[in-house]
Design an enzyme around this catalytic site. Structure first.
Site, mmCIF file in Angstrom:
data_model
loop_
_atom_site.group_PDB
_atom_site.id
_atom_site.type_symbol
_atom_site.label_atom_id
_atom_site.label_comp_id
_atom_site.label_asym_id
_atom_site.label_seq_id
_atom_site.Cartn_x
_atom_site.Cartn_y
_atom_site.Cartn_z
ATOM 1 N N HIS A 278 0.848 -1.202 0.000
ATOM 2 C CA HIS A 278 0.000 0.000 0.000
ATOM 3 C C HIS A 278 0.883 1.251 0.000
ATOM 4 O O HIS A 278 0.647 2.185 -0.787
ATOM 5 C CB HIS A 278 -0.904 -0.014 1.234
ATOM 6 C CG HIS A 278 -1.639 1.278 1.463
ATOM 7 N ND1 HIS A 278 -2.905 1.491 0.999
ATOM 8 C CD2 HIS A 278 -1.264 2.425 2.100
ATOM 9 C CE1 HIS A 278 -3.294 2.711 1.336
ATOM 10 N NE2 HIS A 278 -2.315 3.287 2.010
ATOM 11 N N GLU A 279 1.889 1.281 0.874
ATOM 12 C CA GLU A 279 2.781 2.442 0.934
ATOM 13 C C GLU A 279 3.572 2.601 -0.364
ATOM 14 O O GLU A 279 3.828 3.719 -0.812
ATOM 15 C CB GLU A 279 3.744 2.302 2.128
ATOM 16 C CG GLU A 279 3.075 2.259 3.482
ATOM 17 C CD GLU A 279 2.179 3.460 3.761
ATOM 18 O OE1 GLU A 279 2.462 4.551 3.232
ATOM 19 O OE2 GLU A 279 1.196 3.304 4.501
ATOM 20 N N HIS A 282 1.668 4.484 -3.012
ATOM 21 C CA HIS A 282 1.771 5.945 -2.941
ATOM 22 C C HIS A 282 3.004 6.426 -3.709
ATOM 23 O O HIS A 282 2.953 7.453 -4.392
ATOM 24 C CB HIS A 282 1.875 6.401 -1.482
ATOM 25 C CG HIS A 282 0.587 6.301 -0.725
ATOM 26 N ND1 HIS A 282 -0.581 6.887 -1.154
ATOM 27 C CD2 HIS A 282 0.282 5.686 0.452
ATOM 28 C CE1 HIS A 282 -1.546 6.643 -0.285
ATOM 29 N NE2 HIS A 282 -1.053 5.905 0.688
ATOM 30 N N GLU A 358 -5.651 7.200 -1.203
ATOM 31 C CA GLU A 358 -5.558 6.013 -0.359
ATOM 32 C C GLU A 358 -6.276 4.823 -0.995
ATOM 33 O O GLU A 358 -5.792 3.684 -0.916
ATOM 34 C CB GLU A 358 -6.144 6.299 1.030
ATOM 35 C CG GLU A 358 -5.365 7.308 1.860
ATOM 36 C CD GLU A 358 -3.974 6.827 2.237
ATOM 37 O OE1 GLU A 358 -3.744 5.607 2.246
ATOM 38 O OE2 GLU A 358 -3.112 7.686 2.523
#
Length: 426
Positions: A278-279, A282, A358
């Site tokens: 997930h990070e 970004h 997100e």
């Protein structure tokens, strides 16, 4: 007139507080619609009765504190002006030093000290609340130490900004907002560069991930995503909280992937890899740089509006506020109050953009890991650890949530898993 302004300010604040109390405790409906009942997004399927009750209780009080704290800041600055305290701070500063920079430093230390004392009770209530619900593990001494670090970091940063800002205002009364914005660009980038290596270590200890096997898997995932990562850091947050988190911050050579040790202790390997993916999402989608661009655009508009509002307010109520001109240091509480108001008003827009980013990072992570079960378990554990609402009230979501709600995140993962399952059997 000054008494009237103060009286109406207090009345409006009390009415505002009562309105939000009624909204959060009696009007807002956080129950799930029937199509989500029994799904993995339904908190009743992964929380017991006591956990459900505590989550609802904690969230309501925490949300009320949020909605009370920001307008309280506005009321504080208003009374600093109306009671002549801003005027007194300037007099004390001029009596104590002859150099302008030192005078501003003294003025600012008085203003910062009064703000610290005024807001400390609300901060303590928030800390005490998180302790009583077993989210915070921090001692009072540790909490007070962080509050004092906050005070001095904010004071030092504000001293630089205020010194430069009022120098610019004195040079150009009409276009100061534009020149201030232009200077804010390198300053913002510089602060983002410093954050991971100078500011963050003041609060916690950071060190390379001890679990080298896990680090190798995270770096392999980063390589798969074409991310030039060399180290993953962990931070000892268990001394302060039971909540879970992971993040990427900094820019350039100072960018870091950081895992809280609570996350490492509470989640299994597959769940940690999903969070890391997930990070990485970004990073791949350049959300950090879009965020910087968005922040700078909003700050340009905000500074322009602030400049216009200060001119109008001082020309109409300067006598009552005891502020003779925009370029006088006594106008600082008014400037801070207007900026705080604009940030609050613009938060629904910035939160909306953040929630979109997100959701994109969630989508990227599940495509990279292809482990729907681990992803859903991760969000369920985050909900349990933080005692957060799966389906918060609308105004809470709009003003507080920079992430999609857990209902949205888990249900979208279930939908993705179902579509994937159907594709395999076609």
């Amino acid at each position: 007139m000054a008494r009237k302004i103060g009286f109406y300010g207090v009345i409006l604040y009390c009415l505002y507080g009562l309105l939000f109390y009624w909204y959060l405790f009696y009007f807002a409906d956080t129950s799930l619609s029937f199509e989500y009942e029994g799904t993995r997004a339904d908190p009743a399927t992964f929380l017991n009765g006591r956990e459900l009750m505590l989550s609802e209780e904690y969230s309501k009080v925490r949300n009320l504190l949020f909605f009370l704290s920001t307008p309280f800041e506005w009321l504080f600055y208003l009374f600093i002006l109306l009671l002549g305290l801003s005027n007194a701070f300037k007099k004390w500063a001029e009596q104590s030093a002859k150099y302008k920079f030192v005078q501003r430093a003294i003025y600012l230390i008085w203003l910062s000290f009064f703000a610290f004392i005024a807001t400390l009770p609300l901060s303590y209530i928030s800390y005490s609340l998180s302790k009583s619900y077993n989210i915070s593990t921090q001692t009072f001494g540790g909490w007070m130490k962080d509050e004092l670090i906050d005070f001095w970091v904010n004071y030092g940063t504000l001293l630089i900004i205020v010194t430069v800002l009022y120098w610019i205002i004195n040079k150009s009364r009409k276009r100061w907002w534009l020149y201030a914005w232009l200077l804010s660009i390198p300053f913002t980038l510089f602060m983002m560069f410093l954050q991971p290596v100078v500011i963050d270590p003041l609060y916690n200890d950071f060190y390379p991930l001890k679990n080298k096997e896990l680090e190798a898997k995270i770096l392999a995932l980063a390589d798969k995503a074409h991310i030039p990562a060399e180290h993953v850091y962990e931070v000892n947050m268990s001394e302060k909280t039971n909540a879970l988190n992971a993040y990427v911050n900094g820019i350039g050579s100072n960018s870091r992937i950081v895992l809280w040790d609570t996350t490492l202790n509470r989640l299994d390997e597959q769940e940690i890899l999903f969070i890391m993916a997930h990070e990485m999402g970004h990073y791949v989608e350049k959300h950090i740089y879009f965020g910087i661009a968005g922040y700078l655009l909003l700050s340009l508009v905000g500074l322009y509006i602030t400049g216009r509002m200060m001119e109008i307010i001082i020309s109409r109520w300067g006598k009552e506020l005891k502020v003779p001109a925009v370029n006088d240091i006594r106008s600082l509480p008014l400037l801070l109050m207007i900026i705080s108001m604009l940030m609050f008003i613009s938060s629904p827009l910035s939160n909306f953009v953040s929630r979109y980013e997100e959701a994109r990072a969630d989508h990227y992570a599940i495509k990279l890991t292809k482990d729907t079960d681990a992803a859903i378990k991760t969000f369920q554990e985050l909900t349990r650890a933080g005692k957060s609402q799966v389906n918060p009230p609308l105004l809470v979501k709009i003003f507080r949530y920079g992430h999609p709600t857990m209902l949205e995140r888990i249900s979208s993962l279930e939908e993705y898993g179902l579509k994937n399952h159907l594709k395999k059997h076609e």
